[in-house]
Design a protein around this motif. Structure first.
Motif, PDB file in Angstrom:
ATOM      1  N   VAL A 148      46.016  31.053  29.286  1.00 49.90           N
ATOM      2  CA  VAL A 148      46.974  32.081  29.707  1.00 49.90           C
ATOM      3  C   VAL A 148      46.767  33.372  28.917  1.00 49.90           C
ATOM      4  N   ARG A 155      43.252  40.724  32.170  1.00 52.53           N
ATOM      5  CA  ARG A 155      44.059  41.626  32.982  1.00 52.53           C
ATOM      6  C   ARG A 155      44.170  43.009  32.342  1.00 52.53           C
ATOM      7  N   ALA A 159      42.924  46.341  34.062  1.00 57.31           N
ATOM      8  CA  ALA A 159      43.836  47.470  34.240  1.00 57.31           C
ATOM      9  C   ALA A 159      43.170  48.759  33.756  1.00 57.31           C
ATOM     10  N   LEU A 163      41.365  49.624  38.746  1.00 60.03           N
ATOM     11  CA  LEU A 163      41.098  49.019  40.054  1.00 60.03           C
ATOM     12  C   LEU A 163      42.346  49.146  40.928  1.00 60.03           C
ATOM     13  N   ALA A 165      45.378  47.475  43.114  1.00 56.06           N
ATOM     14  CA  ALA A 165      46.175  46.283  42.811  1.00 56.06           C
ATOM     15  C   ALA A 165      45.513  45.040  43.395  1.00 56.06           C
ATOM     16  N   ARG A 166      44.937  45.188  44.566  1.00 56.89           N
ATOM     17  CA  ARG A 166      44.324  44.037  45.225  1.00 56.89           C
ATOM     18  C   ARG A 166      43.071  43.568  44.492  1.00 56.89           C
ATOM     19  N   GLU A 168      42.331  44.049  41.383  1.00 54.91           N
ATOM     20  CA  GLU A 168      42.726  43.494  40.090  1.00 54.91           C
ATOM     21  C   GLU A 168      43.232  42.056  40.257  1.00 54.91           C
ATOM     22  N   ARG A 169      44.012  41.859  41.309  1.00 59.42           N
ATOM     23  CA  ARG A 169      44.571  40.529  41.554  1.00 59.42           C
ATOM     24  C   ARG A 169      43.460  39.534  41.908  1.00 59.42           C
ATOM     25  N   ALA A 172      41.493  38.675  38.743  1.00 62.99           N
ATOM     26  CA  ALA A 172      42.283  37.800  37.872  1.00 62.99           C
ATOM     27  C   ALA A 172      42.350  36.387  38.447  1.00 62.99           C
ATOM     28  N   LEU A 173      42.473  36.294  39.759  1.00 56.37           N
ATOM     29  CA  LEU A 173      42.553  34.974  40.402  1.00 56.37           C
ATOM     30  C   LEU A 173      41.253  34.189  40.218  1.00 56.37           C
ATOM     31  N   ASP A 176      41.163  32.971  36.697  1.00 57.15           N
ATOM     32  CA  ASP A 176      42.211  31.965  36.528  1.00 57.15           C
ATOM     33  C   ASP A 176      41.736  30.611  37.067  1.00 57.15           C
ATOM     34  N   GLU A 177      41.261  30.611  38.306  1.00 56.42           N
ATOM     35  CA  GLU A 177      40.882  29.350  38.951  1.00 56.42           C
ATOM     36  C   GLU A 177      39.624  28.741  38.332  1.00 56.42           C
TER      37      GLU A 177
ATOM     38  N   MET B   1      48.293  50.590  36.706  1.00 53.95           N
ATOM     39  CA  MET B   1      48.283  49.331  37.465  1.00 53.95           C
ATOM     40  C   MET B   1      48.434  48.133  36.520  1.00 53.95           C
ATOM     41  N   ALA B   2      48.829  48.435  35.259  1.00 49.94           N
ATOM     42  CA  ALA B   2      48.929  47.351  34.277  1.00 49.94           C
ATOM     43  C   ALA B   2      49.965  46.338  34.726  1.00 49.94           C
ATOM     44  N   GLU B   3      49.490  45.183  35.089  1.00 47.62           N
ATOM     45  CA  GLU B   3      50.385  44.116  35.519  1.00 47.62           C
ATOM     46  C   GLU B   3      50.654  43.308  34.256  1.00 47.62           C
ATOM     47  N   ARG B  26      53.750  27.638  35.745  1.00 48.64           N
ATOM     48  CA  ARG B  26      54.964  27.769  34.945  1.00 48.64           C
ATOM     49  C   ARG B  26      56.200  28.079  35.781  1.00 48.64           C
ATOM     50  N   ALA B  49      53.914  39.109  42.614  1.00 47.81           N
ATOM     51  CA  ALA B  49      52.728  39.903  42.280  1.00 47.81           C
ATOM     52  C   ALA B  49      51.444  39.076  42.326  1.00 47.81           C
ATOM     53  N   TYR B  50      51.592  37.757  42.250  1.00 47.19           N
ATOM     54  CA  TYR B  50      50.394  36.933  42.049  1.00 47.19           C
ATOM     55  C   TYR B  50      50.744  35.485  42.331  1.00 47.19           C
ATOM     56  N   ILE B  51      49.783  34.751  42.876  1.00 51.25           N
ATOM     57  CA  ILE B  51      49.973  33.299  43.004  1.00 51.25           C
ATOM     58  C   ILE B  51      48.616  32.632  42.862  1.00 51.25           C
ATOM     59  N   ASN B  52      48.552  31.580  42.047  1.00 45.59           N
ATOM     60  CA  ASN B  52      47.287  30.843  41.912  1.00 45.59           C
ATOM     61  C   ASN B  52      47.394  29.500  42.638  1.00 45.59           C
ATOM     62  N   SER B  53      46.376  28.667  42.537  1.00 43.51           N
ATOM     63  CA  SER B  53      46.345  27.453  43.369  1.00 43.51           C
ATOM     64  C   SER B  53      47.467  26.485  43.002  1.00 43.51           C
ATOM     65  N   GLU B  80      51.719  40.623  49.770  1.00 43.30           N
ATOM     66  CA  GLU B  80      50.357  40.336  50.242  1.00 43.30           C
ATOM     67  C   GLU B  80      49.764  39.031  49.690  1.00 43.30           C
TER      68      GLU B  80
END
Ligand SMILES: [Zn+2]
Lengths: 321, 158
Positions: A148, A155, A159, A163, A165-166, A168-169, A172-173, A176-177, B1-3, B26, B49-53, B80
């Motif tokens: 985490v 991230r 940032a 990039l 938002a899409r 960046e997401r 990150a995904l 993550d995966e 865009m800092a998430e 979590r 804002a985000y979702i993983n598997s 989205e």
């Protein structure tokens, strides 16, 4: 690679493909049908085949002949997931390349040259897919729950790249995966129960089992690379998981590890997903995200997929998940 | 865009849940289903804002448990990341009704990219008629074009 054959009916695509291959790799022969290509297979052959031609008669024979020749079959992803992924699954294909001429000019020579070199884990990793000199950041988790924090650092780095938002997401995904797979799934690929319970507890990862996360960008692509020292995933597993996208049938339940959902999500978040597989020794996954402004918002019609497997070990990885 | 790694939050009122932030392991969504009372439920997903598997798995389980108890679910302002999951897996929408959702647009005039809220009842006739939705660019008031594949992005509405 002794010979490169293009199988495509469309004149414009024939010209594009011929130019890209002839200028970036070497001589190329263009034919219109899998049967015509089959007759030309002689020694290690690379065949670049349109999804339309691949859906027609004779493709299975061509795929088998190319495999027997020690060559490689590259499918053009012009039809979207529902056209392309069944072919990947049914004919055990290792390569889907973009149908976009601009992307192809980058991807095809790089792929064909990589295939001409000895297969296996690539020393350069993600650097191979970025312009020369692009810097890669590197992070290695020492505990499972450190994932985490590592993703938080990634991230922050993303940032700073400003990039969308899409994008960046998506980046990150992918991290993550792939990281979750390397930390939790790869060490206990044969034991679902252990995999489930493994997530709850924070434990130290011994040095020999630590995955490595690297990322970087050259302004055209962001590359995310995760390498684990297990080599638990097989080409068949990867194909099976992405093939579930065809009918949207993935059915996640508690205890089935998400049914390969993470891998399917990773695939769709990239413009190109590359695996270097050394079964029983290492898995390196590299996800590329296209940063160039595109009419479709930057998502490929179907992402490119490349499964590079160490020779001699291609069938030893068992299917799981 | 800092998430800045917003964690998952959920606000509840009778018949209504507002989910926001990051849905991952979590978020414990499956447990949340048990706290929902009987009757129709509206879930606002606008600020996810985000979702993983693992988040998707929990989300699917959340919807299943509500379906088992006969709770009628309506999803509002689906962000989205949620739309993409519903397009990828049938179970991620389940039996839920989609009232509205966010779709990506881009402006060729000023380069703006972002999401605009779309009401399902308004966009369905457009998409089913073979059209492409349009939106006004919030920065230059020019015409923003839809920035994804029409036959892919609206799949979850079928
Ligand atoms: Zn504008």
């Amino acid at each position: 690679m002794r010979r490169v054959i293009v199988v495509h009916r469309d004149r414009k695509s024939q010209r594009t493909l011929s130019r890209v291959i002839a200028s970036g790799v070497g001589p190329v022969t263009v034919v219109e049908t899998p049967a015509a290509a089959r007759a030309l297979v002689d020694g290690a052959t690379a065949a670049v085949v349109s999804a339309e031609a691949a859906a027609g008669p004779g493709f299975g024979e061509l795929a088998a002949a190319v495999r027997t020749s020690g060559g490689h079959l590259l499918l053009c992803g012009e039809g979207g997931p529902t056209a392309v992924l069944p072919l990947v699954r049914d004919h055990e294909l290792d390569h889907v390349v973009s149908s976009d001429p601009v992307d192809l000019a980058d991807e095809l020579p790089l792929t064909l040259r990589a295939l001409a070199a000895p297969a296996g884990l690539c020393e350069l990793g993600a650097a191979r897919y970025l312009s020369h000199g692009a810097r890669l950041e590197e992070l290695v988790p020492t505990r499972t729950h450190e994932r985490v924090a590592l993703l938080g650092r990634l991230r922050e780095g993303l940032a700073a790249m400003e990039l969308s938002a899409r994008q960046e997401r998506q980046a990150a995904l992918v991290a993550d995966e792939l990281l979750a797979n390397a930390i939790y799934d790869a060490p206990c690929a044969r034991d679902e129960a252990r995999r489930e319970s493994a997530r709850a507890a924070d434990r130290e990862i011994i040095p020999a089992e630590r995955p490595r996360l690297r990322w970087g960008s050259d302004g055209r692509h962001v590359a995310i690379e995760v390498t684990d020292p297990f080599g638990a995933v097989s080409p068949a597993t990867i194909r099976a998981h992405v093939a579930r996208l065809i009918d949207r049938s993935t059915s996640p339940r508690q205890g089935n590890g998400g049914a390969g959902l993470g891998l399917a999500m990773t695939f769709l978040a990239t413009s190109q997903l590359v695996f270097h597989l050394a079964p029983g020794r290492a898995t390196q996954a590299i996800g590329l995200i296209d940063l160039r402004a595109r009419p479709d918002g930057g998502r490929a019609l179907v992402p490119s997929l490349h499964l590079h497997t160490e020779p001699g070990a291609a069938t030893s990885g068992r299917t799981h998940g | 865009m800092a998430e800045s790694a917003p964690t998952f939050t959920v606000a509840s009122a009778p018949g209504r849940l507002v989910m926001a932030g990051r849905i991952d392991e979590r978020a414990r969504l499956a447990e949340l289903a048990e706290t929902v009372t009987a009757g129709p439920l509206v879930v606002d997903l606008g600020d996810v804002a985000y979702i993983n598997s693992l988040g998707v798995r929990d989300w699917v389980m959340f919807l299943r448990r509500l379906a088992e108890r006969g709770v009628e679910v309506t999803l509002e302002r689906c962000a989205e990341p949620m739309v993409l999951q519903m397009n990828m897996i049938l179970d991620a929408r389940g039996h839920a009704r989609i009232a509205s959702f966010v779709a990506p647009f881009a402006c060729d005039g000023c380069g703006w990219e972002g999401g605009r809220l779309i009401v399902t009842a308004e966009v369905l006739p457009v998409v089913e008629g073979g059209g492409t939705p349009e939106a006004e660019c919030p920065e230059c008031q020019g015409r923003a074009r839809f920035a994804d594949f029409v036959d892919r992005y609206f799949l979850f509405l079928a």
